[in-house]
Scaffold this active site. Structure first.
Site, short mmCIF file in Angstrom:
data_model
loop_
_atom_site.label_atom_id
_atom_site.label_comp_id
_atom_site.label_asym_id
_atom_site.label_seq_id
_atom_site.Cartn_x
_atom_site.Cartn_y
_atom_site.Cartn_z
N LYS A 54 0.84 -1.20 0.00
CA LYS A 54 0.00 0.00 0.00
C LYS A 54 0.88 1.26 0.00
CE LYS A 54 -3.67 -2.57 2.27
NZ LYS A 54 -4.44 -2.95 3.45
N GLN A 98 -4.46 -1.31 9.62
CA GLN A 98 -4.38 -2.69 9.12
C GLN A 98 -4.94 -3.67 10.15
OE1 GLN A 98 -3.51 -3.44 6.02
NE2 GLN A 98 -3.70 -5.64 6.28
N ASP A 121 -11.17 2.34 3.75
CA ASP A 121 -11.42 0.89 3.75
C ASP A 121 -12.92 0.58 3.60
OD1 ASP A 121 -9.28 -0.94 3.94
OD2 ASP A 121 -8.87 -0.33 6.01
N1 GUN Z 1 -6.65 -6.96 6.58
C1 GUN Z 1 -6.93 -7.78 5.54
N2 GUN Z 1 -7.49 -7.09 4.53
C2 GUN Z 1 -7.58 -5.81 4.93
C3 GUN Z 1 -8.06 -4.63 4.31
O1 GUN Z 1 -8.56 -4.61 3.18
N3 GUN Z 1 -7.95 -3.49 5.06
C4 GUN Z 1 -7.44 -3.48 6.32
N4 GUN Z 1 -7.42 -2.33 6.97
N5 GUN Z 1 -6.99 -4.58 6.92
C5 GUN Z 1 -7.05 -5.72 6.21
#
Ligand code: GUN
Length: 302
Positions: A54, A98, A121
């Site tokens: 990211k 995350q 998200d």
């Molecule tokens: N953990 C696994 N997939 C995701 C996601 O798309 N966003 C976030 N914040 N955590 C995750």
């Protein structure tokens, strides 16, 4: 292999080119760039790998990218204070915490603390509600489901009236992708079934599917004989089944396997996504799209 491969890697490049051009245009006009903060707690290898992807992508697009890494031992109070700091920061348009978070932290509390207008998200209850209602009020579709819908659209897989079977009912993938595909909207209008661990005769449901979306996290769960000939198979599974030495770097890297037996499924399906290089790259891409859109909302450009 008769199936057409839907390569997220290639679609990602198309979308990132569009985003890059938009970032430059907005920067030249207003001086503002999209700002994203990534908050990573602990050192779980999968989370570190996702967050690194990211960060690199955001930087390559000319975003402002702020990294906040905290130890596994952080208290809930400290994490909530960190989120609040970025809620108030006007140069930040997207806040990503995350998941999963360590046991001492209530994940729901943290998600609820994010300003819904920076929740790129799409996990905050306000954004989940907006998604369920559908239409123009949807601000931040969650990234993996949005990536799947975009892949179906770009690969011209018909969805209107199609039988969609989703295997998995998580808040991150299963539930939102089901909602998105059943909306009365272009690229949706499907008849959707959500199957899960308590479903009786999973095979029978899968065999009916014109579009089979598998997000169960069980390597090889879906057997080739469960796939309807000519259907579209979207494999969201990213299962770490071992390690190997990378030919490029000489370092150990994870061996990834999907929820579907790819080689055999590709002989039966009409379209299929590979693992890796399928849905995975789309998740990060849609996060970038949501962050850019967040800036545009703030500037009144959308
Ligand atoms: N953990 C696994 N997939 C995701 C996601 O798309 N966003 C976030 N914040 N955590 C995750």
């Amino acid at each position: 292999m008769p199936a057409t491969l839907i390569k997220g890697k290639d679609i990602r490049e198309e979308i990132l080119t569009e985003i890059r051009a938009d970032v430059e245009r907005i920067r030249d006009k207003t001086g503002a760039v999209p700002g994203l903060v990534t908050i990573l707690v602990g050192e779980d290898p999968a989370s570190v790998s996702y967050v690194t992807g990211k960060i690199k992508t955001a930087q390559s697009l000319g975003f402002k990218e702020v990294q906040e890494n905290r130890p596994e031992t952080i208290s809930e109070e400290e994490l909530l204070a960190l989120v609040e700091q970025y809620n108030r920061d006007e140069t930040i348009h997207g806040i990503l915490v995350q998941l999963p978070l360590p046991k001492q932290i209530d994940e729901k509390k943290v998600i609820n603390a994010i300003n819904p207008d920076k929740d790129v998200d799409g996990f905050h209850p306000v954004n989940v509600g907006r998604l369920l209602i559908g239409g123009g009020g949807v601000k931040f579709p969650p990234c993996t489901p949005a990536g799947i819908v975009e892949m179906l659209r770009r690969a011209e897989v018909p969805t209107a009236g199609a039988e969609v079977v989703v295997v998995g009912r998580s808040n991150i993938v299963g539930k939102p992708v089901a909602v998105m595909l059943l909306q009365k909207a272009e690229g949706a209008n499907a008849t959707v079934t959500v199957a899960h661990t308590r479903t009786r005769d999973l095979a029978a449901h899968c065999r009916r599917a014109d579009i089979l979306i598998v997000a169960a996290g069980v390597p090889g769960l879906v057997k080739p004989e469960w796939i309807k000939p000519g259907s579209c198979v979207i494999d969201v599974g990213v299962n770490r089944v071992g390690t190997k030495i990378s030919k490029k770097t000489g370092k150990p890297v994870a061996v990834l396997k999907g929820d579907v037996d790819f080689e055999k499924a590709a002989e039966i399906a009409g379209w299929i996504t590979p693992v890796p290089g399928g849905v995975g790259p789309m998740t990060i891409t849609m996060l970038m799209q949501n962050t850019l859109n967040s800036l545009k909302f703030m500037l009144g450009m959308e």
